[in-house]
Design an enzyme around this catalytic site. Sequence first.
Site, PDB file in Angstrom:
ATOM      1  N   ARG A  22      -5.824  -4.239  10.102  1.00 35.42           N
ATOM      2  CA  ARG A  22      -4.770  -5.051  10.708  1.00 35.42           C
ATOM      3  C   ARG A  22      -5.274  -5.804  11.946  1.00 35.42           C
ATOM      4  NH1 ARG A  22      -1.127  -3.490   7.268  1.00 35.42           N
ATOM      5  NH2 ARG A  22      -0.790  -1.268   6.853  1.00 35.42           N
ATOM      6  N   ARG A  76      -9.063  11.744  13.529  1.00 40.59           N
ATOM      7  CA  ARG A  76      -7.607  11.776  13.669  1.00 40.59           C
ATOM      8  C   ARG A  76      -7.104  13.209  13.786  1.00 40.59           C
ATOM      9  NH1 ARG A  76      -4.670   7.451   9.664  1.00 40.59           N
ATOM     10  NH2 ARG A  76      -6.364   5.939   9.475  1.00 40.59           N
ATOM     11  N   ASP A  86       3.112  -0.484  12.301  1.00 38.41           N
ATOM     12  CA  ASP A  86       1.989  -1.225  11.724  1.00 38.41           C
ATOM     13  C   ASP A  86       2.060  -2.716  12.016  1.00 38.41           C
ATOM     14  OD1 ASP A  86       0.592   0.924  10.664  1.00 38.41           O
ATOM     15  OD2 ASP A  86       1.723   0.905   8.798  1.00 38.41           O
ATOM     16  N   ARG A 111      -4.415   1.249  18.600  1.00 35.47           N
ATOM     17  CA  ARG A 111      -4.187  -0.194  18.463  1.00 35.47           C
ATOM     18  C   ARG A 111      -3.679  -0.829  19.752  1.00 35.47           C
ATOM     19  NH1 ARG A 111      -1.808   0.147  12.273  1.00 35.47           N
ATOM     20  NH2 ARG A 111      -3.838  -0.115  11.241  1.00 35.47           N
ATOM     21  N   LYS A 128      -3.130   5.479  14.742  1.00 37.00           N
ATOM     22  CA  LYS A 128      -3.443   4.917  13.431  1.00 37.00           C
ATOM     23  C   LYS A 128      -4.959   4.899  13.245  1.00 37.00           C
ATOM     24  CE  LYS A 128       0.816   4.192  12.210  1.00 37.00           C
ATOM     25  NZ  LYS A 128       1.413   4.765  10.983  1.00 37.00           N
ATOM     26  N   GLN A 172       4.122  10.285   7.732  1.00 40.89           N
ATOM     27  CA  GLN A 172       3.426  10.471   6.460  1.00 40.89           C
ATOM     28  C   GLN A 172       3.429  11.920   5.976  1.00 40.89           C
ATOM     29  OE1 GLN A 172       0.076   8.562   8.290  1.00 40.89           O
ATOM     30  NE2 GLN A 172      -0.013   6.993   6.714  1.00 40.89           N
ATOM     31  N   ARG A 222       2.369   6.048  -3.067  1.00 40.78           N
ATOM     32  CA  ARG A 222       3.445   6.927  -3.530  1.00 40.78           C
ATOM     33  C   ARG A 222       3.535   6.902  -5.058  1.00 40.78           C
ATOM     34  NH1 ARG A 222       4.958   5.454   1.496  1.00 40.78           N
ATOM     35  NH2 ARG A 222       6.308   6.824   2.746  1.00 40.78           N
ATOM     36  N   LYS A 231       0.839  -1.206   0.000  1.00 41.56           N
ATOM     37  CA  LYS A 231       0.000   0.000   0.000  1.00 41.56           C
ATOM     38  C   LYS A 231       0.873   1.254   0.000  1.00 41.56           C
ATOM     39  CE  LYS A 231      -1.963   1.692   3.721  1.00 41.56           C
ATOM     40  NZ  LYS A 231      -2.840   2.060   4.861  1.00 41.56           N
TER      41      LYS A 231
END
Length: 440
Positions: free
Chosen positions: A393, A120, A318, A349, A345, A167, A25, A20
Amino acid sequence: MKAISKKSLLSGHITVPGSKSHTIRALILAAMAEGTSHISNPLPSNDCLSTAQAVRKIGAEVDFGDDSVWIVKGAGSALHLPEEEIDVGNSGSLMYFLSPVLSTLSGECTFTGDESICCRPVNHLIDALCQLGANGRCLNGGTTPPFSFCGPIDVNKKLVTEGALSQYISGFMMAASRLKGSLKIELTNPKETPYLTMTKLWLESLGVPVSISPDFKNISVTGPVPFKAFDRAVPSDWEGVAFPLIAALISGSEITIDNVDGSGSQGDDRIVEVLQSAGADIDWRREEGQLFVRGGKRLSTEKLPDGQLTVEMSAFPDAICALAVIACFIEGKTVFTDIDICRKKETDRIKAMTSELTKLGAHVVDEGYRMVVYGDGGRSLHGGEVESYKDHRIVMALACLGLGLASGERVIVRDAEWCSVTFPGFFEVMNKIGACFETE
């Protein structure tokens, strides 16, 4: 959709989808390029499809062809602001990459997303845009999307920012390739650094001068570099490799994972070293691009320093979901440190995995600054119904856990369809090597 997981024995070969991180990108850089690019082995996930839709709004054309090769006619010098807001769906990468790129243009632009995205915090991104003169603001008066900004940014100003989330730093690195001068970025707390290296390698391959200090605290990108279209194959997704890898180990199975990326551009490949240190039988043949995984061997922390497995997560956050699951099957104490970025994220998590693994009988403690799993070889684990928090995930990690339970036990994962964010067809692909996943 619910996914039902139970004891299974896996065997055979499996190939995971493309990355991904690389696919997004590739799409954005192809949209910025002059000419027609060909992207082979792309990941046809929801986030990548959202990216394709977004770059169409700024002047690029995207043809999915037969899905194995995506063809992108770049906007190049005709890149423009969209006529309407950009909805990134559930993709934080798209939001953080593309907003700095579009801040190089004159005029106002607005970004929004789904319910998860709009929870977020983006204050770090807004602050960075404002430092460079883009006058950004959140439209709800808080610190979350939707947000807007008015460019263009001034690349000759120095950007000083935390950088714990990589990011938006990658976004400004890409943006700097469009502007005259050198963008200097000072990071006070750089994390997820392999992803900054990934962006550097992409930009350098297109002729953009990039320098990053060894401690990742200073980055310089010099433009303008009006780069040409490219043909590139997307490497397999290491974040996706993690799930069949742990599934084989906890179910006592032997599998081969093919087309494994050995370039070092994805930080999640460190999962191999982590698991080998606890005794996992994994043979990574880099030249052949294959990972041979042989489960059934006892996993333990007894031979490690202080008798515990310590995993510093900032470089590959991740992987936390997969690693938290297999830690339950390792005999001994596993300590995950530097976990703050794991809380930022799709969901927190750390909190989510602590809650759901506890429901299944695991001994997991969220200590705030670290997460500790007291593993017992999986003996205390049992079935149950768990939440996925609509996080891809978490879906795959908890589903894999069920493969290592005792006969008669089942794990039921709610909102399991969210695995399509990064691994479309996950359950079908895993079933081909013997997983007994059921969906309803």
